[in-house]
Design a protein around this motif. Structure first.
Motif, PDB file in Angstrom:
ATOM      1  N   SER A   1       0.841  -1.198   0.000  1.00 47.92           N
ATOM      2  CA  SER A   1       0.000   0.000   0.000  1.00 47.92           C
ATOM      3  C   SER A   1       0.874   1.245   0.000  1.00 47.92           C
ATOM      4  N   ILE A   2       0.310   2.321  -0.514  1.00 50.61           N
ATOM      5  CA  ILE A   2       0.998   3.600  -0.533  1.00 50.61           C
ATOM      6  C   ILE A   2       0.019   4.685  -0.086  1.00 50.61           C
ATOM      7  N   ILE A   3       0.470   5.541   0.805  1.00 53.19           N
ATOM      8  CA  ILE A   3      -0.325   6.683   1.267  1.00 53.19           C
ATOM      9  C   ILE A   3       0.376   7.938   0.773  1.00 53.19           C
ATOM     10  N   VAL A   4      -0.350   8.775   0.064  1.00 53.11           N
ATOM     11  CA  VAL A   4       0.214  10.009  -0.471  1.00 53.11           C
ATOM     12  C   VAL A   4      -0.522  11.183   0.160  1.00 53.11           C
ATOM     13  N   THR A   5       0.212  12.083   0.769  1.00 45.42           N
ATOM     14  CA  THR A   5      -0.405  13.300   1.302  1.00 45.42           C
ATOM     15  C   THR A   5       0.086  14.486   0.475  1.00 45.42           C
ATOM     16  N   SER A   6      -0.798  15.430   0.265  1.00 46.95           N
ATOM     17  CA  SER A   6      -0.444  16.574  -0.579  1.00 46.95           C
ATOM     18  C   SER A   6      -1.318  17.763  -0.237  1.00 46.95           C
ATOM     19  N   GLN A   7      -0.752  18.954  -0.380  1.00 47.28           N
ATOM     20  CA  GLN A   7      -1.542  20.170  -0.254  1.00 47.28           C
ATOM     21  C   GLN A   7      -2.126  20.586  -1.602  1.00 47.28           C
ATOM     22  N   ILE A   8      -1.763  19.855  -2.639  1.00 48.97           N
ATOM     23  CA  ILE A   8      -2.241  20.141  -3.993  1.00 48.97           C
ATOM     24  C   ILE A   8      -3.450  19.253  -4.293  1.00 48.97           C
ATOM     25  N   PRO A   9      -4.573  19.809  -4.744  1.00 44.89           N
ATOM     26  CA  PRO A   9      -5.716  18.966  -5.111  1.00 44.89           C
ATOM     27  C   PRO A   9      -5.310  17.932  -6.168  1.00 44.89           C
ATOM     28  N   VAL A  10      -5.951  16.773  -6.128  1.00 45.29           N
ATOM     29  CA  VAL A  10      -5.615  15.692  -7.053  1.00 45.29           C
ATOM     30  C   VAL A  10      -5.702  16.167  -8.503  1.00 45.29           C
ATOM     31  N   ALA A  11      -6.635  17.057  -8.787  1.00 46.72           N
ATOM     32  CA  ALA A  11      -6.780  17.566 -10.157  1.00 46.72           C
ATOM     33  C   ALA A  11      -5.515  18.256 -10.649  1.00 46.72           C
ATOM     34  N   GLY A  12      -4.669  18.721  -9.729  1.00 50.86           N
ATOM     35  CA  GLY A  12      -3.446  19.402 -10.120  1.00 50.86           C
ATOM     36  C   GLY A  12      -2.232  18.495 -10.225  1.00 50.86           C
ATOM     37  N   TRP A  13      -2.384  17.211  -9.884  1.00 48.89           N
ATOM     38  CA  TRP A  13      -1.242  16.303  -9.890  1.00 48.89           C
ATOM     39  C   TRP A  13      -0.704  16.043 -11.295  1.00 48.89           C
ATOM     40  N   TYR A  14      -1.595  16.070 -12.275  1.00 49.53           N
ATOM     41  CA  TYR A  14      -1.191  15.795 -13.652  1.00 49.53           C
ATOM     42  C   TYR A  14      -0.110  16.785 -14.076  1.00 49.53           C
ATOM     43  N   ASP A  15      -0.329  18.053 -13.760  1.00 47.31           N
ATOM     44  CA  ASP A  15       0.649  19.080 -14.130  1.00 47.31           C
ATOM     45  C   ASP A  15       1.924  18.955 -13.306  1.00 47.31           C
ATOM     46  N   ILE A  16       1.804  18.526 -12.053  1.00 46.55           N
ATOM     47  CA  ILE A  16       2.978  18.347 -11.199  1.00 46.55           C
ATOM     48  C   ILE A  16       3.885  17.256 -11.770  1.00 46.55           C
ATOM     49  N   ILE A  17       3.268  16.164 -12.209  1.00 50.44           N
ATOM     50  CA  ILE A  17       4.053  15.043 -12.738  1.00 50.44           C
ATOM     51  C   ILE A  17       4.654  15.405 -14.095  1.00 50.44           C
ATOM     52  N   GLY A  18       3.832  16.007 -14.971  1.00 53.93           N
ATOM     53  CA  GLY A  18       4.314  16.385 -16.292  1.00 53.93           C
ATOM     54  C   GLY A  18       4.471  15.167 -17.202  1.00 53.93           C
ATOM     55  N   GLU A  19       4.722  15.403 -18.489  1.00 56.31           N
ATOM     56  CA  GLU A  19       4.935  14.347 -19.492  1.00 56.31           C
ATOM     57  C   GLU A  19       3.728  13.399 -19.537  1.00 56.31           C
TER      58      GLU A  19
END
Length: 257
Positions: free
Chosen positions: A203-221
């Motif tokens: 299992s993996i737990i990911v915490t972020s202050q960025i909404p999930v909708a913004g993760w695509y841009d964070i990851i890029g490519e």
């Protein structure tokens, strides 16, 4: 569960009816369960000290773990008193400087004939594993940016695969503060490899202050982002928190005190 005579959906119904004030006789008749079976699950529900809302959020596997092993056991008044104390104790343990030994001292002051420290720790460990199934698992916590920096260095000195193997042996990994920096090409591949290793293996737990909708841009490519989010998002449980920062609240409380 021993003899698996009651499925998880019926346990949920038993506890829901009980929480809504229905009698054990009503529950027994309505669900076509023996009164002893109903008593067993209600008794353990009370021992656990959890609300129905918390119980109902658990998966069937977690619920089975909670209600296994002790369902056939009778709980002595002395042990029942200890179980009633544990939910209060868990809240205390979240405070800075509070230890299990200190909570035991508070317990024994209230109940001088209670369990001594060794038995106290033993019963708490059993209770905690049922209430919080992740307790006892191999868990590693990482600040995401620091982990990526460490793995970059590992690639440079040839220890990358060894570091990945260490992480892979963990049953749960926590990536904290994901998305504070956009990922470069090397970190994108690293993240994909971490998630690939987790898929159906841990299992993996990911915490972020960025909404999930913004993760695509964070990851890029696009291609790699699609691969990562497909594995990470679509089979996950998502908790979106609202309200002020806890650090801010704690800071305000310290100033006021």
């Amino acid at each position: 569960m021993a003899n698996k005579t009651t499925d998880m959906s019926k346990i949920r119904k038993v506890l829901k009816f009980y929480s809504n004030g229905k009698s054990k006789l009503f529950i027994s008749n309505y669900l076509s369960l023996s009164r002893n079976t109903v008593k067993k699950y209600i008794s353990l529900f009370e021992v656990l000290g959890l609300s129905f809302e918390i119980i109902n959020e658990k998966t069937d596997a977690e619920l089975e773990l909670l209600f296994s092993h002790t369902t056939e056991e009778s709980v002595s008044p002395k042990l029942q008193t200890l179980y009633d104390y544990f939910p209060v104790m868990e809240r205390e343990l979240k405070k800075v400087g509070v230890t299990i030994y200190r909570t035991w001292e508070q317990y024994i002051a209230l109940y001088p004939d209670g369990f001594q420290i060794t038995q106290f720790r033993h019963h708490y460990k059993i209770w905690a594993k049922r209430v919080n199934p992740v307790v006892g698992f191999k868990v590693s916590y990482f600040n995401t940016n620091k982990l990526f920096a460490k793995l970059k260095m590992a690639k440079a000195d040839g220890s990358y695969l060894r570091e990945l193997a260490k992480i892979q042996r963990q049953e749960v990994i926590i990536l904290d503060d994901f998305g504070l920096q956009a990922l470069d090409s090397q970190n994108r591949i690293t993240l994909l490899e971490l998630i690939e290793d987790r898929h159906n293996n841990g299992s993996i737990i990911v915490t972020s202050q960025i909404p999930v909708a913004g993760w695509y841009d964070i990851i890029g490519e696009k291609t790699i982002a699609d691969a990562i989010l497909d594995r990470l998002i679509h089979q996950s449980h998502r908790l979106e928190l609202k309200g002020e920062s806890m650090r801010k609240k704690i800071g305000i409380n310290r100033v006021e005190n």
